[in-house]
Design a protein around this motif. Structure first.
Motif, PDB file in Angstrom:
ATOM      1  N   LYS A 225       0.776  -1.165  -0.035  1.00 28.65           N
ATOM      2  CA  LYS A 225      -0.078   0.029  -0.062  1.00 28.65           C
ATOM      3  C   LYS A 225       0.758   1.270  -0.036  1.00 28.65           C
ATOM      4  O   LYS A 225       0.301   2.027  -0.884  1.00 28.65           O
ATOM      5  CB  LYS A 225      -0.982   0.071   1.341  1.00 28.65           C
ATOM      6  CG  LYS A 225      -1.904   0.989   1.270  1.00 28.65           C
ATOM      7  CD  LYS A 225      -2.820   0.984   2.273  1.00 28.65           C
ATOM      8  CE  LYS A 225      -3.950   2.116   2.201  1.00 28.65           C
ATOM      9  NZ  LYS A 225      -4.948   2.090   3.579  1.00 28.65           N
ATOM     10  N   PRO A 226       2.225   1.372   0.991  1.00 33.63           N
ATOM     11  CA  PRO A 226       2.664   2.679   0.673  1.00 33.63           C
ATOM     12  C   PRO A 226       3.394   2.813  -0.585  1.00 33.63           C
ATOM     13  O   PRO A 226       3.414   3.863  -0.956  1.00 33.63           O
ATOM     14  CB  PRO A 226       3.793   2.480   1.948  1.00 33.63           C
ATOM     15  CG  PRO A 226       2.979   1.380   2.835  1.00 33.63           C
ATOM     16  CD  PRO A 226       2.438   0.588   1.941  1.00 33.63           C
ATOM     17  N   SER A 303      -5.736   5.518  -0.566  1.00 28.62           N
ATOM     18  CA  SER A 303      -5.790   5.191   0.814  1.00 28.62           C
ATOM     19  C   SER A 303      -7.016   4.554   1.415  1.00 28.62           C
ATOM     20  O   SER A 303      -6.954   3.888   2.435  1.00 28.62           O
ATOM     21  CB  SER A 303      -5.187   6.332   1.653  1.00 28.62           C
ATOM     22  OG  SER A 303      -6.180   7.305   1.539  1.00 28.62           O
TER      23      SER A 303
END
Length: 314
Positions: A225-226, A303
């Motif tokens: 995800k990052p 996000s």
């Protein structure tokens, strides 16, 4: 008394050493800030100043307030260029993010042979000269019936396309160029993210009976995800600043073709072809706010993705 004087002298010496270290530190980093101020900060501030001026580069500047913004926002070509930028940006960048994750996952498989060769090969388009890219895609997407793109379409019974002269043909060709050039860059970023994930998680999932697709969805994707946020941000900014690919693909006719005009090309045309630096600077500021808004929306949506770890039934 002597001990007090010695302690004061030692404190002064320590303070002076700290000042010397601090000054030397600032001296070492000063070149970066000087260069940034000259080639980054000053042009940006001067562009903001020019956005409220009417100036052709030679005659005296005339303050016109918000007239430059009004001229740009009332120009149909600006909105056409914004539409082209968004369409080509979506077609060129969205697929590469998805395919980049898949390619990175495949390149990280333990049984894959010649890994280094494939990794270098997939990164090569990113460092390839734009001149070479122009030659390659001018052949692939030639208007001639025997071009590779038209040959592939012919296999499915589709008529040849005039890639360099039609509305959507030009957009598709440029989008393919963007995809081909940047998919390797995103793949390498995702590959670095995958390699930072502990192998124990994959081994435990394999023992529990999870296949490779389940491992990709429930282990790799949540922990990437990052890296996904990073690539989405850079891809959004890069897509809205699209300039090199259309100008290289279309050549001299790039700035006279509405179907391929992007916002940065519109800005460049105003500044260096029409000598209207005021409207060009206003376009730059408008583009800045568009980039900020688009990046914020993309980061918010990314996000908010529900990439949750789920257990895999045995």
């Amino acid at each position: 008394m002597i001990s007090l004087k010695q302690s004061k002298n030692s404190k002064k010496t320590a303070i002076s050493e700290e000042k010397k270290d601090m000054i030397s530190g600032y001296v070492y980093i000063a070149p970066f800030f000087i260069i940034f101020a000259l080639v980054g900060l000053y042009p940006a501030l001067y562009s903001i100043f020019l956005a409220f001026q009417k100036w052709d580069g030679l005659s005296p500047k005339v303050f016109v307030g918000l007239d430059n913004f009004r001229v740009v926002l009332q120009d149909p070509l600006f909105w056409k260029s914004l539409y082209n930028t968004i369409i080509m940006g979506l077609m060129g960048t969205a697929p590469q993010l998805v395919i980049g994750i898949i390619l990175a996952f495949l390149l990280n498989l333990s049984f894959l042979r010649f890994k280094q060769f494939f990794r270098v090969t997939i990164f090569m388009p990113y460092i390839t000269s734009m001149v070479a890219v122009a030659l390659i895609f001018s052949v692939l997407f030639s208007n001639h019936e025997s071009s590779l793109a038209n040959y592939v379409l012919g296999l499915f019974g589709i008529d040849p396309v005039n890639w360099a002269s039609s509305e959507w043909g030009t957009k598709i060709a440029i989008s393919f160029m963007v995809f081909w050039r940047w998919v390797g860059y995103n793949t390498i970023i995702y590959l670095a993210g995958i390699q930072s994930i502990s192998n124990d998680l994959y081994e435990a999932a394999t023992i529990d009976g999870a296949n490779k697709f389940q491992q990709l969805m429930y282990i790799t994707m949540p922990l990437l995800k990052p890296f996904i946020l990073l690539t989405v941000f850079f891809s959004t900014v890069g897509a809205l600043q699209l300039f090199a690919e259309p100008t290289v693909f279309l050549g001299a006719s790039a700035f006279t073709r509405d179907e391929a005009m992007t916002v940065v090309m519109y800005l460049y045309r105003d500044a260096f072809r029409l000598q209207s630096f005021g409207t060009a600077s206003a376009t730059a500021i408008i583009l800045l706010f568009i980039i900020i808004a688009a990046a914020a929306i993309n980061v918010f949506l990314t996000s908010g993705m529900k990439l949750k770890k789920r257990g895999v039934s045995k």
